[in-house]
Design a protein around this motif. Structure first.
Motif: not given
Length: 395
Positions: A134, A184, A191-193, A158, A136, A217
């Motif tokens: 994903v 995401a 950012g969100y996952v 990441t 973002f 995170w």
């Protein structure tokens, strides 16, 4: 009669928040797990696994203004793929990674210029190929995380990509055991996952927030779900919309939910009125949620649908005082109202059938021998005749 009345009440108050409409089909072969990016008022969709079990490299533009499709340049010959991820930065679109017909996991990146309708190869990720990740974008830097490789069913690695300098750097890994085919998004410059499947084959239930300033995170509280992968996501303002997907056992559903991104509380909306599916391309525009392509247990699709009139049902002040825990539940469930009286409680299953009903408040009760593992709607009426709805997950 009580069951019928409860079902009508449920549909009339919650269901009318949006209407599903089928519009013009995706203009190519039926497929699943394609990729997309948005530039201005145009959504660019392509790639994926088509009928016949071959990967594609074609691309099409969906004009949100008039809801029409048109053909654009395909990725170069030989660049077919499934499970790629798309994103856009500074007026250009990008497609990264994926897996091709030969089972090769890709680490290459392609840039699309809408002005010239051309693709340009950019710097490869300086690591092994991957698929199902994903992405973002924060301040024109793209963060790509998760996915699957030849050596792992799900990774947490990441990377940050700078499109101006065409360079990659590693950043903090997701603090979980991998995420394959999650979702995401960007909210409040973070950012969100979340969701997706981990390296043990289990579906993740949580969301994690990434801070680019701290390069760290943190788990997000508030969201509760049985966990699913291959789920579609689109964002409208402060709300996210989740559609379909599959649980750890491979069951595909047609659930449609709104998530308040400020606190991650959820609201179940009208279920998709057609075959349940996963691996759809989803996007938003014109205050509508769109989905196209996807796959069920028996077929691939080229249909395009939209959910219109996505406006919030009037939220009651009493909702903040209504407590239901634990959720998900497995043995015992407690339902209380801190600042008022509960007149009745009804629990409705996904078919709209009332499976439990009480005409008074119950502090707690055992559900293990009453409710099967599933998703339910709890309907509570207070002393002011206000109706409050909550999603209940029994696992």
């Amino acid at each position: 009669m009580k069951i019928l009345i409860s079902f009508i009440l449920f549909v009339s108050i919650i269901g009318r928040a949006q209407t599903w409409i089928q519009i013009t089909d995706f203009p190519a072969t039926a497929r699943d797990d394609g990729s997309k990016f948005t530039i201005g008022n145009t959504v660019y969709c392509g790639t994926g696994l088509q009928v016949g079990w071959t990967c594609t490299n074609d691309f099409y533009a969906f004009d949100l203004t008039n809801e029409t499709w048109s053909t654009i340049a395909s990725l170069p010959i030989g660049e077919t793929r499934q499970y790629a991820v798309g994103f856009s930065v500074l007026g250009k679109g990008y497609i990264f990674g994926g897996v091709n017909d030969g089972g090769n996991y890709l680490n290459n990146l392609w840039q699309y210029n809408p002005t010239t309708n051309t693709w340009l190869a950019k710097a490869n990720l300086p690591s092994i190929g991957r698929a199902g990740m994903v992405a973002f974008v924060i301040n024109d830097i793209t963060y790509i995380t998760g996915g699957r490789t030849t050596t792992s069913n799900a990774i947490s690695e990441t990377w940050a990509y700078n499109s101006v300098t065409d360079t990659w750097i590693p950043v903090a890994n997701l603090p979980i055991n991998g995420s394959w085919r999650g979702v995401a998004f960007l909210y409040n410059n973070k950012g969100y996952v979340g969701l997706g499947r981990n390296n043990l084959g289990q579906n993740n239930k949580e969301f994690y927030e990434y801070s680019p300033i701290m390069d760290s995170w943190n788990i997000v509280s508030g969201y509760s779900h049985i966990g699913r992968a291959y789920t579609g996501f689109a964002q409208i303002g402060n709300d996210g919309y989740l559609f379909g997907g599959a649980d750890s056992l491979g069951f595909i559903d047609n659930t449609f939910e709104r998530v308040n991104l400020s606190n991650f509380t959820t609201q179940v909306l009208s279920a998709f009125p057609n075959t349940s599916r996963k691996g759809c391309i989803t996007f938003a525009g014109n205050n509508s949620f769109y989905l196209t392509t996807g796959v069920s247990t028996t077929a691939r699709f080229k249909e395009t649908w939209k959910a219109t009139e996505i406006v919030k049902v009037n939220e009651l002040k009493e909702v903040d005082t209504f407590l239901m825990f634990p959720n998900p539940a497995s043995q015992k469930l407690s339902i209380t109202n801190k600042n008022g009286i509960i007149k009745s409680i009804k629990i409705i299953n996904t078919l709209g059938i009332e499976v439990l009903s009480f005409n008074y408040a119950i502090e707690d009760f055992y559900i293990s021998n009453i409710l099967q593992k599933d998703i339910y709607i709890v309907v509570v009426e207070n002393e002011h005749n206000k109706i409050i709805y909550r999603k209940l997950i029994v696992e």
